[in-house]
Scaffold this active site. Structure first.
Site, PDB file in Angstrom:
ATOM      1  N   SER A   1      -6.891   2.483  22.485  1.00  9.91           N
ATOM      2  CA  SER A   1      -7.453   2.146  23.792  1.00  9.91           C
ATOM      3  C   SER A   1      -6.360   1.811  24.795  1.00  9.91           C
ATOM      4  CB  SER A   1      -8.438   0.983  23.663  1.00  9.91           C
ATOM      5  OG  SER A   1      -7.879  -0.050  22.913  1.00  9.91           O
TER       6      SER A   1
ATOM      7  N   HIS B   1      -9.621   9.213  23.309  1.00  7.98           N
ATOM      8  CA  HIS B   1     -10.177   7.856  23.418  1.00  7.98           C
ATOM      9  C   HIS B   1     -11.694   7.926  23.613  1.00  7.98           C
ATOM     10  CE1 HIS B   1     -10.216   3.806  25.789  1.00  7.98           C
ATOM     11  NE2 HIS B   1     -10.567   3.636  24.531  1.00  7.98           N
TER      12      HIS B   1
ATOM     13  N   GLU C   1     -11.776  10.103  26.908  1.00  7.92           N
ATOM     14  CA  GLU C   1     -10.595  10.068  27.763  1.00  7.92           C
ATOM     15  C   GLU C   1      -9.487  10.776  26.974  1.00  7.92           C
ATOM     16  OE1 GLU C   1      -9.080   6.056  28.455  1.00  7.92           O
ATOM     17  OE2 GLU C   1      -8.660   6.531  30.546  1.00  7.92           O
TER      18      GLU C   1
ATOM     19  N   ASN D   1      -9.266   1.569  30.678  1.00  7.82           N
ATOM     20  CA  ASN D   1      -9.001   0.133  30.537  1.00  7.82           C
ATOM     21  C   ASN D   1      -8.175  -0.458  31.670  1.00  7.82           C
ATOM     22  OD1 ASN D   1     -10.516  -0.697  28.310  1.00  7.82           O
ATOM     23  ND2 ASN D   1      -9.184   0.540  27.009  1.00  7.82           N
TER      24      ASN D   1
END
Ligand code: CAA
Length: 295
Positions: A118, A139, A151, A189
């Protein structure tokens, strides 16, 4: 893609094996613990059962998908035939570097090595291998069978061909892939964690309570979960480690984790997985109850 391997059978790993097997790709699911593998198979079966109940999957397709999954505790055995290895182990740089070194030494030439990290740098992970052009970030979001996004993170050396293969594969899994470059937190993130951190700061500074903060974001911004519930769902330890990557990676104080988050992680209040975080969780119950500490 004839054969895939998934390393790590926790929440993300079993979800990734779920969607690969459902797309007709044989998967070897690998973990160091036999017990964890048993639990992962039961979870996949249960989650596919939910899809059968909803009518999105036939029982025959469920059985076929389950038959596509084999499990092993021997890493080299599980990866030797793989065209794609997806690593979904714990978010720990040293562990990931060790795994990628070992995977690189024991896979066929040309195998694509993906990480579900992540926030750890794909470029750094790739530096542990002899073929960094074959290393990429894939991801997935939790819960993997439900969330549409993948992702796709290009490391500094990731090739165009590998990126294209992973974009195409993600579509075959029924997902929407988005290509991003390898900088701290990628996109997901980098945007999500400052929001969660700000929600924790709002609680820490007494602006509002847990229920109030989450209700503002759920009803005001149409988020399916409030940021504090989402932090519990992701794991507060994971949130802290991602914020630390952002803070160190950019050297900007705006990413500094809220001291309350640090305290909660140190106290072992990691959210859903530990039974409490901002809310408290009883197995089998869907009730959302604010943790005693914040009442
Ligand atoms: N497998 C299969 N299906 C599942 C499932 C699973 N693991 N979990 C939930 N579902 C299905 C349910 O069967 C249900 O299906 P229907 O809509 O067809 O009825 C649907 O998903 C909704 O589930 P529930 O009714 O149990 O609960 P809900 O409506 O509260 O939704 C949720 C649950 C999908 C998790 C929703 O709350 C949500 O979208 N939350 C936000 C999730 C999110 O933001 N995830 C990203 C986290 S960040 C991340 O993962 C990456 C990172 O790097 C930190």
């Amino acid at each position: 893609m004839k054969q895939a391997a998934v390393i790590g059978s926790g929440t993300m790993g079993n979800g990734i094996a779920h969607v690969l097997s459902q797309a007709g790709i044989p998967v070897s699911l690998i973990d160091i613990s036999e017990d964890a593998l048993k639990k992962a198979l039961a979870t996949i079966d249960k989650n596919m059962g939910r899809q059968v109940e909803k009518g999105v999957l036939t029982d025959e397709a469920r059985k076929k998908a389950m038959a596509n999954i084999t499990t092993t505790t021997f890493l080299t055995e599980g990866i030797k035939e793989a065209d794609l290895v997806v690593e979904a182990a714990t978010e720990n740089v040293d562990l990931k570097l060790k795994i990628f070194r070992e995977v690189d030494a024991n896979t066929k030439p040309g195998t694509i090595l993906a990480s579900n990290t992540s926030s750890i740098s794909i470029t750094k992970i790739a530096s542990a291998t002899k073929s960094p052009e074959n290393v990429i970030g894939m991801h997935f979001m939790n819960p993997v069978p439900v969330m549409k996004l993948v992702e796709v993170i290009r490391g500094y050396a990731t090739s165009d061909a590998v990126t294209q293969t992973i974009m195409d594969l993600s579509r075959k899994l029924g997902k929407v892939p988005v290509e991003v470059n390898d900088y701290p937190g990628f996109v997901a993130n980098r945007i999500l964690m400052p929001m969660i951190n700000e929600a924790i700061y709002s609680l820490y500074e007494g602006v509002a309570g847990v229920y109030e903060i989450d209700t503002v974001m759920k009803l005001g911004m149409a988020h399916p979960m409030g940021p504090l519930q989402l932090a519990d769902f992701i794991g507060l330890d994971t949130c802290l480690s991602i914020l630390n990557v952002l803070h160190q990676g950019f050297g900007n104080p705006k990413y500094a984790p809220c001291p309350l988050l640090v305290n909660m992680v140190q106290a072992g209040h990691h959210g859903v997985k530990s039974g409490q975080g901002f809310f408290k969780y009883t197995p089998g119950s869907k009730d959302l109850v604010v943790a005693d500490r914040f009442r």
